[in-house]
Design an enzyme around this catalytic site. Structure first.
Site, mmCIF file in Angstrom:
data_model
loop_
_atom_site.group_PDB
_atom_site.id
_atom_site.type_symbol
_atom_site.label_atom_id
_atom_site.label_comp_id
_atom_site.label_asym_id
_atom_site.label_seq_id
_atom_site.Cartn_x
_atom_site.Cartn_y
_atom_site.Cartn_z
ATOM 1 N N PRO A 208 16.895 -14.795 -13.138
ATOM 2 C CG PRO A 208 19.099 -15.445 -12.683
ATOM 3 C CD PRO A 208 17.670 -15.667 -12.237
ATOM 4 C CB SER A 293 9.260 -23.303 -7.067
ATOM 5 O OG SER A 293 8.711 -23.325 -5.771
ATOM 6 C CG HIS A 340 9.783 -25.140 -10.724
ATOM 7 N ND1 HIS A 340 11.054 -25.187 -10.210
ATOM 8 C CD2 HIS A 340 9.656 -23.926 -11.303
ATOM 9 C CE1 HIS A 340 11.663 -24.041 -10.451
ATOM 10 N NE2 HIS A 340 10.839 -23.257 -11.124
#
Ligand SMILES: *[C@@H]1O[C@H](CO)[C@@H](O)[C@H](O)[C@H]1NC(C)=O
Ligand SMILES: *[C@@H]1O[C@H](CO)[C@@H](O)[C@H](O)[C@H]1NC(C)=O
Ligand SMILES: *[C@@H]1O[C@H](CO)[C@@H](O)[C@H](O)[C@H]1NC(C)=O
Ligand SMILES: *[C@@H]1O[C@H](CO)[C@@H](O)[C@H](O)[C@H]1NC(C)=O
Ligand SMILES: *[C@@H]1O[C@H](CO)[C@@H](O)[C@H](O)[C@H]1NC(C)=O
Length: 366
Positions: A208, A293, A340
């Protein structure tokens, strides 16, 4: 006096010249062989070499965490060993992973929100913001497919999971990737490097945040977004609508943009419970990251759904064997720091490669 000493000096020079050239040639040959040797040190040319390969295989679970390692030299040496040995699958081990993941996360039934696994009026807790929930009203319910796609039932042959790492650039892996039965890509990657990345796609994820940064949140012109989506032909687009509250509207705009402009391409929402459980699964195995991730996430999905899992474009380091690499195969923009734990995730993937559960490809394809 010998005859030779009486030769004219010119002949002497020629002999010296021949001698020196030969010496240099021999030196060069040996030198080449030497450097070649060190690069191919573990390449098995015989049964003997094969045994040595097995003996020297490092165990990646015994290494200290990669997040705190500054110097990757030792790690790279280990990777070198593994990558120079032929890969052998272990179906038993693969099946153990599949069963463990299935009982924990159940991708075949729970990967996506569907009308089958969701009730109208149900309150669904956000994956990453546990104190918020979304009520599935009539409109949201009708955004969901009636059932999960058939391919989630789990007989997806050979899957190519294609990360966006700079390692893919100039890899010539396109044909090999395209020969897989099911191809997964991430974050709407550009498809104009086809000799390295292939041209086919079955599933592609959308982050997004990239809708906000690259497509102005789909609040203005939607053309460039729709064109990008079209570059994956009929591939399913996948996004997380219920991980963060801030992303819900963006994901819904993706859904409506596609429904109105390219209805032949489905948009599916990842089930927040699936992500939550997968995160928990790896946390209990000691993998601590703020977020897994999307690459790592879908490798796990593939382990549940595919017969064989091949990874391309997974190499979260900026060089390999003195060759410096771009961050992505298409640009050099680095990640947001601290979100991450890519090297740690990669270590788990290497461990699975070593165990014969999946195959990591970091070399060029032929
Ligand atoms: C790797 O090391 C871990 C931790 O010491 C151990 O549990 C595991 O059995 C080892 N695996 C192999 C294949 O040697
Ligand atoms: C395959 O994996 C199983 C389960 O971990 C193990 O017992 C077996 O030794 C492995 N086979 C080979 C050839 O490594
Ligand atoms: C996966 O989910 C489906 C539907 O919720 C259920 O029927 C099935 O038993 C689950 N499988 C496992 C291994 O938990
Ligand atoms: C890829 O190969 C081309 C042609 O050989 C070369 O010009 C280019 O620098 C290479 N790119 C990278 C990132 O290695
Ligand atoms: C792919 O497209 C981008 C942007 O449209 C461009 O900058 C890049 O040079 C292209 N790469 C190739 C290999 O065609």
């Amino acid at each position: 006096m010998s005859i030779s000493s009486m030769k004219p000096p010119r002949k002497c020079f020629i002999r010296l010249f021949i001698f020196l050239t030969t010496a240099i040639l021999i030196f060069l040959l040996l030198g080449c062989q030497y450097t070649h040797h060190s690069a191919e040190e573990y390449a098995p040319s015989s049964r003997e070499g094969m045994l040595q390969c097995l003996r020297r295989h490092p165990n990646f679970t015994t290494m200290e965490t990669l997040n705190s390692v500054q110097d990757y030299k030792e790690f790279f040496t280990k990777v070198q060993v593994v990558m120079n040995c032929p890969w052998e699958g272990n179906l038993t081990k693969k099946e153990l992973y599949r069963m463990e993941l299935r009982s924990f996360c159940n991708a075949s039934q729970r990967l996506f929100l569907t009308q089958e696994n969701t009730r109208e009026g149900q309150r669904i807790t956000y994956e990453a913001e546990r104190s918020f929930s979304k009520t599935v009203g009539n409109e949201v319910f009708h955004m969901l497919p009636k059932t999960a796609p058939q391919w989630t039932e789990g007989n997806l042959g050979r899957c190519a999971v294609v990360g966006n790492g700079g390692i893919l650039r100039n890899s010539s892996c396109g044909d090999e990737i395209d020969s897989a039965d099911f191809i997964i890509r991430f974050n709407l990657p550009p498809m104009n490097y086809s000799s390295d990345t292939g041209v086919k796609t079955h599933l592609v994820t959308i982050n997004p945040s990239q809708i906000t940064s690259s497509y102005r949140g789909l609040l203005y012109s939607r053309k460039s977004f729709v064109e990008r989506a079209a570059s994956y032909e009929s591939a399913t687009l996948v996004t997380a609508a219920l991980s963060y509250t801030a992303n819900t509207d963006i994901a819904f705009r993706v859904f409506y943009t596609m429904r109105d402009m390219r209805p032949q391409q489905a948009v599916l929402f990842i089930h927040p419970d699936y992500l939550f459980k997968l995160d928990h699964f790896w946390r209990q195995k000691g993998l601590a990251a703020k977020r897994l991730s999307s690459g790592f996430l879908l490798v796990n999905t593939a382990l549940e759904l595919c017969e064989k899992v091949d990874l391309y474009g997974f190499w979260p380091f900026d060089s390999l064997q003195q060759r410096s690499l771009l961050h992505h195969y298409y640009d050099n923009v680095g990640p947001v720091k601290g979100v991450h734990a890519m090297p740690e995730e990669f270590r788990r993937l290497l461990q699975m490669h070593y165990e014969g559960v999946l195959q990591v490809h970091v070399k060029e394809c032929h």
